[in-house]
Design a protein around this motif. Structure first.
Motif, short mmCIF file in Angstrom:
data_model
loop_
_atom_site.label_atom_id
_atom_site.label_comp_id
_atom_site.label_asym_id
_atom_site.label_seq_id
_atom_site.Cartn_x
_atom_site.Cartn_y
_atom_site.Cartn_z
N ASN A 208 -42.48 8.78 -7.51
CA ASN A 208 -43.24 9.08 -8.72
C ASN A 208 -42.51 8.45 -9.90
OD1 ASN A 208 -44.74 10.17 -10.77
ND2 ASN A 208 -44.06 12.27 -10.47
N ASP A 209 -43.08 7.40 -10.44
CA ASP A 209 -42.45 6.69 -11.55
C ASP A 209 -43.14 7.10 -12.87
OD1 ASP A 209 -40.78 4.81 -12.84
OD2 ASP A 209 -42.41 3.34 -12.82
N THR B 163 -37.56 3.16 -3.15
CA THR B 163 -38.32 1.91 -3.16
C THR B 163 -39.01 1.64 -1.82
OG1 THR B 163 -36.30 0.69 -2.56
CG2 THR B 163 -36.84 0.85 -4.91
N THR C 30 -46.89 7.72 -12.39
CA THR C 30 -47.43 6.65 -11.55
C THR C 30 -46.76 6.71 -10.18
OG1 THR C 30 -45.79 4.97 -12.12
CG2 THR C 30 -47.67 5.21 -13.60
N ARG D 124 -45.31 4.52 -7.07
CA ARG D 124 -44.87 3.16 -6.80
C ARG D 124 -44.23 3.07 -5.42
NH1 ARG D 124 -41.68 0.24 -11.55
NH2 ARG D 124 -42.31 -1.48 -10.21
N GLY E 2 -41.66 5.10 -1.39
CA GLY E 2 -42.51 5.48 -2.51
C GLY E 2 -41.91 6.56 -3.40
N TRP F 133 -42.36 -0.30 -2.96
CA TRP F 133 -42.11 -1.73 -2.84
C TRP F 133 -42.92 -2.28 -1.67
CZ3 TRP F 133 -36.85 -4.07 -4.47
CH2 TRP F 133 -36.51 -3.57 -5.74
#
Length: 415
Positions: free
Chosen positions: A271-272, A266, A287, A289, A269, A291
């Motif tokens: 890879n979601d 978080t 995607t 992502r 970064g 925080w």
């Protein structure tokens, strides 16, 4: 023989007589034409006095001139020291980039190519705010300063923070007082303070605004600091300092910020994978992502992209009454250029989330792990919890006074 002696004696006598006559004539001449003597003591003294006065004036003028030159040389030495320190910092490539801007380079062998990450600093302009420039000249260390905005609503938290700053021993700390009460508190506690010139719009928010409203002001106010050529470590008041943060900065980006993330994924970064079964074979979409950065604690260098960031955020907050400054801050930092929008070209770095710790990391993870409890963070930001003052005091008890159960009474989240 006797005749010769007589002639010699007669010759000597004649010379003596001639000498006497010349002496008498010379004495008469001096008495007639120089009645006060060949040397006039009064004239000499007057002349010496005049020369002494003129010489004194010349010396005073030279002293003033040398003093001015000395001050200028001291400033040049200070500037050169700062440049030398920057050059010696392997992590700060700003000076290197300045030297190579505009030059063309060949790409080196595979694996050797490395781009520069930083933008050059702006040319300092003291005319922007001479009064603030004079304060920063005294307070800042190596052109860097911690800046905190505060009004009377957060005075108790400010008191706790100031104590932590003094405990660490930092001197480059400046409070921007948004009302008279905070200015008086700072002056009575020997805390460097700056109160801006009257500004109706800003003053109204500064006197009565809550955390979010005051937080939004900083993007407008910080611009002057950057224009003056200073790097700023912007700090909210709900932060406890346990170490000097300037010893833990990389200075290789325009923006260096703490994160709201709570683990490696978080914070830095990941890879979601988004799953949409209706798409069949193409159901999985990858995607990226991360925080958000915390807009209550970040280090910002005096560069053009940094100033552009402040302008963009301040402009949107002024136009969008319901906007949250942290959301806008991250959108401007991360949104890429796309049709109808030019993204911000600013280099950014995420701070170590264990060193620059948010209160979620502390209360949900660190206090429950025997090894992590032994770590001493640089700061703790009580950003995830509304009972800020109580938890700030608990942090001091735990990390400063060694009370191992000081954090135990508090739940992971808000009550």
């Amino acid at each position: 023989m006797a005749g010769r002696r007589d002639k010699a004696q007669s010759f000597r006598g004649s010379r003596i007589a001639i000498a006497i006559v010349i002496g008498v004539l010379l004495g008469c001449f001096i008495a007639l034409f120089f009645p006060h003597g060949l040397i006039n003591p009064t004239a000499s003294i007057g002349s010496l006095s005049c020369e002494s006065s003129e010489r004194s004036k010349m010396l005073k003028s030279e002293v003033v001139s040398l003093s001015e030159k000395n001050s200028e040389l001291k400033k040049q030495v200070r500037d050169l020291k700062e440049k030398l320190q920057l050059a010696e910092q392997g992590k700060d490539n700003a000076q290197k980039q300045f030297l190579v801007l505009g030059e063309q380079h060949k790409a080196g062998p595979f694996g050797t190519v490395k781009a520069l990450r930083t933008n050059p600093t702006v040319v300092a302009d003291e005319s922007v705010n001479p009064r603030l420039a004079a304060i920063l000249e005294k307070v800042a260390v190596q052109k860097e300063v911690i800046v905190v905005l505060a009004n009377s609503n957060v005075k108790e938290m400010l008191e706790v923070q100031v104590s932590s700053i003094k405990r660490v021993g930092m001197l480059n700390y400046l409070v921007i007082a948004l009302d008279d009460n905070i200015e008086e508190f700072c002056k009575s506690n020997d805390v460097p303070v700056y109160k801006r010139d009257p500004d109706a719009g800003i003053d109204a928010v500064g006197r009565t605004g809550g955390n979010h409203a005051v937080s939004g002001l900083k993007f407008h106010i910080l611009r002057e600091f950057l224009q003056l050529g200073y790097s700023v470590l912007l700090s909210d008041v709900d932060i406890i300092y346990l170490q000097n943060p300037f010893n833990h900065l990389y200075r290789d980006s325009d923006i260096e910020s703490m994160t709201d993330g709570h683990n490696n994924m978080t914070a830095y970064g990941y890879n979601d994978v988004f799953d949409e079964p209706a798409m069949g074979w193409a159901r999985y979409a990858h995607t990226m992502r991360i925080w958000v950065y915390n807009s209550g604690f970040f280090f910002i260098r005096p560069t053009i992209p940094s100033i552009e960031l402040l302008d963009r955020v301040a402009d949107r907050l002024a136009r969008q009454s319901n906007a949250w400054d942290q959301a806008v801050f991250n959108e401007e930092l991360f949104f890429p250029s796309h049709p109808g929008y030019d993204g911000l070209h600013a280099a950014k770095r995420t701070m170590d989330f264990y060193m620059f710790m948010n209160s979620k990391v502390l209360f949900k993870t660190v206090r429950k792990d025997a090894k992590l409890k032994k770590l001493k963070p640089v700061i703790v930001h009580v950003n995830y919890h509304p009972d800020k003052l109580r938890r700030m005091k608990a942090v001091v008890e735990f990390y400063v006074n060694g009370k191992q159960d000081a954090l135990d009474p508090y739940p992971d989240g808000s009550e």
